[in-house]
Design a protein around this motif. Structure first.
Motif, PDB file in Angstrom:
ATOM      1  N   ALA A 125       1.572   4.152  -2.718  1.00 23.21           N
ATOM      2  CA  ALA A 125       0.238   3.718  -3.121  1.00 23.21           C
ATOM      3  C   ALA A 125       0.212   3.158  -4.544  1.00 23.21           C
ATOM      4  O   ALA A 125      -0.540   2.244  -4.837  1.00 23.21           O
TER       5      ALA A 125
ATOM      6  N   THR B 168      -9.895  -4.392  -4.693  1.00 24.46           N
ATOM      7  CA  THR B 168      -9.894  -2.998  -5.105  1.00 24.46           C
ATOM      8  C   THR B 168      -8.749  -2.748  -6.087  1.00 24.46           C
ATOM      9  O   THR B 168      -8.923  -2.089  -7.120  1.00 24.46           O
ATOM     10  N   LEU B 169      -7.597  -3.306  -5.754  1.00 24.55           N
ATOM     11  CA  LEU B 169      -6.424  -3.115  -6.615  1.00 24.55           C
ATOM     12  C   LEU B 169      -6.633  -3.753  -7.982  1.00 24.55           C
ATOM     13  O   LEU B 169      -6.315  -3.149  -9.020  1.00 24.55           O
TER      14      LEU B 169
ATOM     15  N   ALA C 231       0.827  -1.215   0.000  1.00 27.00           N
ATOM     16  CA  ALA C 231       0.000   0.000   0.000  1.00 27.00           C
ATOM     17  C   ALA C 231       0.858   1.261   0.000  1.00 27.00           C
ATOM     18  O   ALA C 231       0.337   2.352  -0.165  1.00 27.00           O
TER      19      ALA C 231
ATOM     20  N   PRO D 199      -6.269 -10.185   3.232  1.00 22.24           N
ATOM     21  CA  PRO D 199      -7.059  -9.030   3.699  1.00 22.24           C
ATOM     22  C   PRO D 199      -6.739  -8.626   5.135  1.00 22.24           C
ATOM     23  O   PRO D 199      -7.098  -7.535   5.552  1.00 22.24           O
TER      24      PRO D 199
ATOM     25  N   GLN E  96      -3.748  -8.244   6.208  1.00 20.93           N
ATOM     26  CA  GLN E  96      -2.407  -7.651   6.166  1.00 20.93           C
ATOM     27  C   GLN E  96      -2.510  -6.160   5.827  1.00 20.93           C
ATOM     28  O   GLN E  96      -2.720  -5.790   4.685  1.00 20.93           O
ATOM     29  N   PRO E  97      -2.357  -5.279   6.833  1.00 22.38           N
ATOM     30  CA  PRO E  97      -2.610  -3.862   6.567  1.00 22.38           C
ATOM     31  C   PRO E  97      -1.547  -3.175   5.724  1.00 22.38           C
ATOM     32  O   PRO E  97      -1.775  -2.065   5.275  1.00 22.38           O
TER      33      PRO E  97
ATOM     34  N   PHE F 222      -0.709  -4.200   2.883  1.00 18.36           N
ATOM     35  CA  PHE F 222      -1.084  -4.434   1.482  1.00 18.36           C
ATOM     36  C   PHE F 222      -2.373  -3.692   1.145  1.00 18.36           C
ATOM     37  O   PHE F 222      -3.227  -3.483   1.996  1.00 18.36           O
ATOM     38  N   HIS F 223      -2.518  -3.375  -0.135  1.00 21.45           N
ATOM     39  CA  HIS F 223      -3.812  -2.904  -0.625  1.00 21.45           C
ATOM     40  C   HIS F 223      -4.837  -4.039  -0.540  1.00 21.45           C
ATOM     41  O   HIS F 223      -4.469  -5.220  -0.619  1.00 21.45           O
ATOM     42  N   ASP F 224      -6.101  -3.675  -0.458  1.00 19.76           N
ATOM     43  CA  ASP F 224      -7.142  -4.677  -0.662  1.00 19.76           C
ATOM     44  C   ASP F 224      -7.008  -5.177  -2.097  1.00 19.76           C
ATOM     45  O   ASP F 224      -7.031  -4.386  -3.055  1.00 19.76           O
TER      46      ASP F 224
END
Lengths: 766, 299
Positions: free
Chosen positions: B21, B55-56, B18, B45, B47-48, B50-52
């Protein structure tokens, strides 16, 4: 009443799946027309619609400016923790354009058909309340503790928080009934309601419930934005509500803003012509009418809510932040705060971070700082400052990161203008297409301003000199706010001082550099056996200073670790693209000791800088470092350093080779005077007292220090950094330019003793 | 020796970090530009950093033109299968058929539970995945009359509406290593997506793993070739050949073509974030591998 929110306009587009491009095009059209927001309803059980989250993510990729929101998202079918991370992701990917509007769910047959839960109206409100706690908790990435929400319907059992979104994502809730309205007042940032579903008086009644619930929860009614979905039609003659000419729409919407406090109108239509008419003839006229009608015009930026204001420090005049800086300023309660509070090596908790975009705004920031003389003032370019403390506790930070332009002024003379907030990796990448480079430090994440006012001991140093040796002119803001230029012909004494002591005298915003022609270079990383550290060091010193000028080598050593071989890392650049030359220059280094590992590549200088992380700084605590110059690495010094490493007090020890072109420059030509040094030494530890004790005992081997890496605050260090003649000149300038010592959070030069006859005259031409 | 004969696919496995970004987006756009077939992202999901992933994937599909996107593999325990099925169909519709569904049973149960998900035993997780696939296929069967019904232990449909119909026949690729998951893959999936790095015996393990899939497919009355064999791979580009996937692009091509002939692998997904490696993989390894495989197949 009106709550003081700037009025926003949105559209409500049907997410039809039968022609998937239609909602995408309507969203793009909304953006073109100047709407602030595009929203889509969310009914995951309805195959006639696209999945709303997928559509929003897709639309984010096809739009630039407009905000996006569900209207409203179905929480019973969306895990709130996953939803929160998805929201943060979409906010990051879209550059801060995601707003969250959530709903409790309504069509329970359909939800149950999808395998979702069936909830009573009361349970649905409770579940939504728990979901808000989960979503808020995940989005609150500045909080390091794992998230625990033990709800009946939604749980988080020690979930990690984050990622940190790009902007503070508001959580709006759709509601018609009092229970939900009370929830909004307690927890939410907005109330979403559809005007066609309301009876007269409903808006006022709902507002009252929300306002009372907000007050009861210690919040303010203004913390809750009121968003209203509207439907109607444009017709030549006045008919019913929102059925008539645009002026009738304005007349009917105006009291909703002025008397009911509506902040956002969302137009429910898939008709692009109607959108255009609303954007052209209703929205601007309504904004004007609102400003006429209200006692004071509405702000243009979203005001901070009461929770954010509660995080403010007592002794900063937040209301007095200059208008030019207000929209980019970051306060402790802001979502961006975790991104800017700390630096690379230092944890911080500043009370205010100002982010000027040009010299005039820096002057505004300095004026604000002068009004707070009791507070620390940090000036930050890239946030790698060690002696230059670019964060603090409770003070003001002037972050120059937005002044990061790189512009070639004259190709023939290789004159380049670079903003103080640019990072060296950006500089290297921008110069690469011209076949140019500018020697910087050893890490591409470092900012231009800090390095280019201190020295700049880098990998091209022995061939091309220090970074400051390439500075031809600067634009600078002085303590009194005056913006001056310094060059050989304008304020030359200031240009002399900036090159080695700039941080003490003002804020350089722009540099003009004369850069070098540099082709591809050989970039070597060697890991060598250092089980005999003294011999290794001595030998490295001999080889590195005997190397031709095209070769600049740095060395990193650490304490011996139990059970592991002692390894020294040599990093060197050979300014040549010829593999034979590169190998020839590196061979003496490879022969110092058995070689464990080697990597040698031929790369542009930009490749050497490119490895730096782009992430935010997450430093903790205070760096404990000492610095010294030495002419040579004598056997005695090498043995002493070996003892130092064995002591365990130093976890990182670096040797940077200087000499060569650096030594060609007259010591009086710049405020960086230690031109005869052969090496710059840096020791990092944890224990201030023990490091100082050990380092002080080595003083006989040292000839001064390089200010960038020194964190010892004892006043003698200033004399180590600047020889007497240099220091006298600097103190004189300091007295003229910064007599009150505004710029003191660095290796601080005290103003020369006050001489009232000259004090006040800056001697610098603005 | 098993070559199932599918066209070869080449893709990337990019870290969905993330921060910065746009790190993953930039690499996905590069993969699209240099002509790779697939851009894939792991999905964790809990793992903060990382991006979702969903969505990515949606955002990346929107910013690219030709490349197909897929989770590698999506975490079913935290993604409601009926919602996922409609989301998948939506992304396939929006992207003009550039989506494939990589799915996994879940592995990090502490993380799943921390996010409010259910902790399942390994056995139940396999059952749940099988049910999830059933639910997803029911939703995608848009032309059948009547509401979709599915009565599983883990997932249920009670007359849910069907559709929307995806733009193309979306493949379901399953990440599997153990016998029960491999059997599920052979029975229900359109693709098998393991990581070479997780095979203790390296490529040699593929023979035995393939056998499980082939047998389960045959038992279910399916052609083993209906299950595409994909593989996440990593390696090093160096001037001189050192070992398997360690050397110049030609060495890589020989190694990968060898996997196609020996184990029927027909999709190679490079786990490497380095833009230079992504470019080399697309510009040199992919065409050279295709050439070797085409030459051998035409003999």
């Amino acid at each position: 009443m009106n709550y003081g929110h700037p009025v926003r306009f949105g559209t409500f587009v049907t997410p039809v799946s039968a022609s998937p491009n239609t909602p995408v095009e309507l969203a793009r059209r909304s953006e073109e027309l100047g709407f602030d927001l595009v929203t889509f309803q969310d009914h995951p059980y309805q195959p006639a619609f696209l999945d709303t989250w997928t559509l929003m993510s897709w639309v984010a990729g096809r739009t630039e400016r407009v905000h996006l929101a569900g209207n409203v998202l179905n929480v019973p079918l969306r895990n709130p923790a996953v939803l929160a991370r998805s929201a943060a992701s979409l906010d990051l990917l879209s550059g801060g354009r995601l707003d969250l509007a959530l709903g409790a769910g309504a069509f329970w047959d359909a939800i149950e058909a999808m395998g979702g839960p069936r909830r009573t109206p009361g349970d649905a409100v409770d579940a939504l309340s728990e979901a808000v706690d989960v979503v808020r908790g995940i989005l609150d990435a500045g909080d390091q503790t794992p998230l625990r929400v033990d709800g009946r319907h939604h749980r988080a059992a020690g979930a990690g928080r984050g990622p940190l979104p790009a902007h503070r994502i508001p959580i709006w809730l759709g509601a018609q009934r009092p229970r939900m309205q009370r929830l909004i007042g307690r927890k939410a940032d907005g109330w979403v309601v559809s005007l066609p579903n309301l009876r007269p008086g409903d808006l006022r009644a709902g507002n009252k419930i929300i306002d009372e619930a907000a007050a009861g929860a210690g919040r303010e009614p203004a913390d809750v934005r009121r968003l209203v979905n509207i439907a109607g039609r444009f017709s030549p003659r006045r008919g019913g509500l929102l059925d008539g000419p645009p002026q009738q729409w304005v007349d009917e919407l105006l009291p909703l803003v002025v008397e009911e406090g509506v902040g956002t109108f969302i137009l429910m239509t898939d008709d692009a012509d109607m959108m255009a008419r609303f954007a052209g003839e209703v929205a601007p006229a309504l904004r004007e009418a609102v400003d006429r009608e209200l006692p004071a015009p509405l702000p243009t930026a979203e005001p901070r809510d009461s929770a954010a204001r509660a995080a403010r420090r007592d002794d900063i005049d937040y209301a007095g932040v200059p208008a030019s800086l207000a929209d980019s300023a970051v306060e402790p309660g802001d979502i961006a705060y975790p991104r800017v509070r700390s630096t690379y090596l230092r944890g911080g908790a500043p009370g205010l971070v100002l982010r000027p975009r040009d010299s005039a705004e820096v002057a505004d920031a300095l004026a604000f700082a002068r009004r707070h003389p009791h507070l620390p003032l940090a000036v930050r370019s890239g946030g790698h400052g060690i002696s230059g403390r670019s964060t603090n506790d409770g003070g003001i930070v002037i972050d120059l990161g937005l002044i990061d332009g790189i512009e070639v002024l004259d190709e023939a003379t290789r004159r380049v203008r670079i903003g103080a907030g640019a990072r060296w990796k950006q500089v290297a990448a921008a110069l690469r297409p011209y076949g140019w480079a500018l020697s910087s430090g050893d890490y591409g994440g470092v900012g231009v301003g800090g390095l280019a006012t201190a020295g700049g001991i880098g990998f091209l140093g022995r061939k091309h000199g220090l970074t400051i040796d390439h500075v031809r002119a600067v634009e600078m803001v002085l303590a009194d706010g005056s913006v001056v230029r310094a060059s050989d012909t304008e304020n030359p004494e200031l240009l002399w001082a900036v090159r080695g002591a700039g941080a003490n005298l003002g804020v350089v915003t722009w540099f003009e550099f004369e850069v070098d022609e540099v082709g591809d270079v050989g970039w070597a990383q060697l890991a060598l056996d250092a089980s005999d550290p003294a011999t290794f060091l001595e030998e490295f010193g001999r080889v590195a200073s005997a190397a031709p000028r095209d070769t600049t080598a740095f060395l990193v050593m650490g304490p011996p670790r139990r059970g592991q071989p002692a390894v020294a890392q040599v990093m060197a650049v050979v300014d040549s693209a010829d593999p034979d030359v590169i190998v020839e220059q590196l061979e003496p280094f490879a022969r110092i000791a058995p070689l464990y590992q080697q990597q040698v590549v031929i790369t542009p200088y930009a490749g050497v800088m490119a490895t730096a992380s782009d992430g935010d700084h997450q430093g903790h605590g205070e760096p404990v470092t000492r610095s010294a110059f030495t002419r040579e690495i004598t056997p005695e010094l090498a043995a002493a350093v070996a003892d130092l490493l064995r002591s365990g007090v130093v976890y990182f020890f670096q040797v940077r080779t200087v000499g060569g072109a650096v030594a060609d420059v007259d010591p009086d030509a710049t405020a960086y005077a230690h031109r005869d040094a052969g090496f710059s030494l840096i020791a990092m530890g944890v224990d201030r007292k023990r490091l100082d004790q050990l380092w002080d005992s080595l003083a006989e081997h040292f000839d001064g220090l390089y200010l960038s890496f020194e964190t010892d605050r004892r006043p003698e260090r200033v004399a180590d950094a600047y020889p007497p003649r240099t220091l006298a000149r600097l103190r004189g300038l300091k007295r003229r330019l910064d007599p009150d010592n505004l710029f003191r959070d660095n290796l601080n030069i005290q103003p020369a003793d006050a001489d009232r006859a000259v004090a006040g005259a800056t001697g610098v031409n603005a | 020796m098993t070559d199932y004969g599918q066209d070869l696919l080449f893709g990337t496995f990019v870290t969905p970090t993330a921060q910065p970004a746009r790190y993953a987006v930039d690499r996905a756009v590069l993969a699209d530009r240099v002509g790779l077939d697939l851009v894939t992202f792991q999905d964790h999901p809990y793992q903060p950093s990382f991006h979702d992933t969903w969505t990515l994937l949606s955002y990346v599909a929107s910013r690219t033109e030709r490349v197909t996107v897929a989770g590698n593999v999506l975490n079913l325990p935290l993604r409601q299968p009926a919602v996922l099925a409609r989301a998948a169909a939506s992304l396939d519709l929006l992207s003009g058929g550039r989506f494939e569904l990589g799915l996994g049973a879940g592995a990090f149960w502490d993380g799943v539970e921390a996010m409010g998900g259910r902790r399942l035993s390994t056995g139940h997780a396999v059952d749940a995945l099988a049910e999830g696939i059933g639910v997803i296929r029911e939703i995608w069967t848009a032309d059948r009359r009547g509401g979709a019904r599915f009565d599983g232990d883990h997932y249920r449909l009670h007359g849910a509406k069907r559709g929307p119909l995806p733009a193309h026949d979306i493949g379901i690729w399953v990440g599997a290593y153990k016998p029960r998951m491999l059997a599920l893959t052979g029975r229900l999936a359109d693709g098998w997506l393991p990581s070479l790095g997780y095979l203790p015996g390296g490529t040699a393990d593929l023979t035995d793993l393939n056998k499980h899939i082939d047998e389960a497919a045959a038992e279910a009355g399916r052609d083993p070739a209906a299950v595409r064999r994909l593989l996440n791979v990593g390696g090093r580009f160096t001037a001189q050949a050192g070992g398997f996937l360690d050397g110049p692009p030609q060495r890589w091509a020989e190694d990968l073509a060898g996997l196609t002939f020996e184990y029927g692998t027909s999709a190679f997904i490079l786990a490497d974030d380095d833009p230079a490696a992504i470019e080399l993989f697309a510009a040199e390894v992919a065409p050279a591998t295709r050439e070797l495989v085409a030459a051998e197949r035409s003999r």
